[in-house]
Design a protein around this motif. Structure first.
Motif: not given
Length: 532
Positions: A450-454, A522-525
């Motif tokens: 869902q949020d790979p970078i966060g 990048q943010t978690e959203e």
């Protein structure tokens, strides 16, 4: 031409041409009839002969498409028509051939325009508008399908193309996708198409017709009885026109396919589509994917589907179904017996939402294709769906799309068993190994997708490292994908699986290149679907 020569041409026993003076002193030619002629009603079959006086006093006699003349100055001809009510046909074959002519050209000259393609009209309009004719349009103007995608027509070229469509009888499919057609262009096209009864497929995808242009198309659909397929994908159409489409779907029984994906419909628009679905029995395909429906709007669409008895293909990807929407879809599948294909991908369906869908699948015997990939559920939910298919002996599903979902070994075993007795293709992202089970819980893998970078940044923080520890300052901010993979592989503290690295690379990579500056931006959203 002397009178005697005319007499020789026509036959002296059939027509007499005499020269008599009129009141002004000029010569007028009249026809007399030989007293020995047969019945007058059969002599000329009601045809007409024109006698002309040439500029130098010569006589020109016109019969049908032939001219007998002794003067070559037709631009100065003055016509003196003489009606010949009757004249017998000669037994001589050559004579009869000379008298043949096209009656339609004389009696109905307008009917001689057989340019049913509109090609001549198009060339004239282009000249009047000062634009160059589009060679592709001229080349394919007699084809059944006119596909002019992304030709950059512009305002005047679009107008020029519209003009011949009013009378064209060849084109059945008109595809003008991606030509920057605006509201005015759409309105003009609609006015022309009101006179065309041959086009059945109108495709205006990826233009800029807006809500006003969409209303014009709806007005056309209220009166048109030949259009079967209308595609208005990606045209900035919003809720203002939902009521217009509602009216169309209530009154138009000819339209079979309506594509409205990638527009701006929201919850209020969903109410009108719900009512239309409950009443319409003729529409077979409705595509509302990638609009702005909230969960409540998606629920309304599902409720409309539950009451519908005609729709065969329903696409609502990215509709924001959530748990409640998935439950509503499950209820619809229990009662609907006409739907063949359903797309609910990218719709935020959680694990418990899948269970509601599975309950509907257990009782459905019509659905053949179900697309529900790219939703935030995991292997256990996928197993629940496959078990529902296994328990329904009457299930018609032959294609199940679970893209971006990892499954367990037992899933593949059950799939092999089902495939022995029925045709079933299932798309999934991979099989979890025992190592992956013990190393990372499935819930964590779902969260990572869902949020790979966060999640990656959180992994780095929890491991006591920083991004600069992993990617040293000496390294470029831009890396090839293989370089990025090797760096992460050598950082044991992160404890990343190959699957996690794959997801992360797919999210960051652009043409095989990864820009590390994205970690700062990048943010978690996350916006939009996860790339896999």
């Amino acid at each position: 031409m002397p009178i005697q020569e005319i007499d020789d041409v026509l036959g002296s026993n059939e027509v007499l041409i005499t020269q008599v003076p009129d009141d002004s002193g000029s010569s007028v030619y009249e026809r007399g009839r030989d007293e020995e002629s047969e019945d007058e009603s059969d002599l000329y079959n009601g045809r007409r002969v024109d006698l002309h006086v040439g500029g130098e006093g010569g006589l020109v006699l016109s019969i049908a498409d032939s001219e007998f003349k002794d003067c070559d100055t037709p631009q100065h001809l003055k016509s003196h028509p003489v009606d010949l009510n009757s004249l017998d046909s000669s037994d001589d074959d050559d004579y009869e051939t000379d008298l043949e002519f096209d009656e339609e050209r004389w009696l109905n000259p307008d009917r001689r325009d057989h340019d049913t393609t509109g090609k001549n009209k198009y060339l004239k309009v282009c000249k009047d508008l000062g634009v160059s004719p589009v060679s592709y349009f001229l080349k394919h103007i007699q084809d059944r399908e006119m596909v002019m995608k992304f030709h950059g027509l512009g305002k005047d070229n679009t107008k020029a193309i519209c003009i011949p469509l009013e009378t064209n009888t060849q084109i059945e499919t008109l595809n003008l996708s991606g030509n920057g057609i605006d509201t005015d262009g759409a309105s003009f096209l609609v006015r022309v198409l009101k006179e065309n009864f041959f086009i059945t497929d109108l495709i205006l995808a990826e233009n800029r017709i807006g809500s006003a242009g969409a209303k014009a198309v709806c007005d056309l659909l209220l009166s048109n009885k030949t259009l079967v397929n209308v595609d208005l994908t990606g045209n900035r159409i919003d809720d203002k026109t939902a009521v217009c489409f509602h009216e169309v779907l209530l009154k138009n029984q000819t339209l079979k396919r309506l594509h409205l994906s990638y527009n701006r419909f929201e919850e209020s628009g969903a109410k009108y589509f719900k009512e239309a679905l409950m009443e319409n029995e003729s529409l077979e395909i409705l595509d509302l994917s990638w609009n702005h429906f909230s969960t409540r709007g998606a629920v309304l669409l599902a409720e409309g589907l539950q009451e519908n008895v005609g729709l065969k293909y329903f696409y609502i990807a990215m509709a924001g179904l959530g748990r409640d929407g998935a439950e509503a879809i499950g209820k619809a599948l229990k009662s609907n017996r006409t739907l063949l294909e359903l797309d609910i991908s990218y719709s935020r369906i959680p694990v418990d939402g899948v269970c509601h869908l599975a309950s509907g699948i257990k009782e459905n015997d019509a659905l053949q294709v179900l697309k529900m990939g790219f939703n935030p559920f995991e292997a256990d939910a996928a197993m629940c769906m496959l078990r529902a298919l296994d328990q329904n002996d009457s299930s018609a599903i032959n294609y199940l799309d679970l893209s971006n979902v990892l499954v367990k070994t037992e899933f593949t075993e059950l799939l092999s068993k089902i495939s022995e007795t029925r045709t079933l293709q299932v798309i999934f992202d991979g099989v979890l190994t025992e190592c992956q089970h013990s190393k990372i819980p499935i819930e964590e893998m779902v969260k990572f997708r869902q949020d790979p970078i966060g999640v990656f940044k959180n992994y780095v923080t929890s491991s006591g490292l920083s991004l600069t520890d992993i990617f040293t300052p000496e390294e470029s901010c831009v890396l090839r994908e293989d370089e990025f993979r090797n760096i992460l592989k050598n950082v044991n503290e992160l404890n990343l699986t190959k699957e996690q690295v794959k997801v992360l690379c797919n999210k960051l990579s652009v043409n095989g290149i990864i820009d590390l500056s994205q970690f700062d931006e990048q943010t978690e959203e996350e916006d939009g679907p996860i790339k896999t």
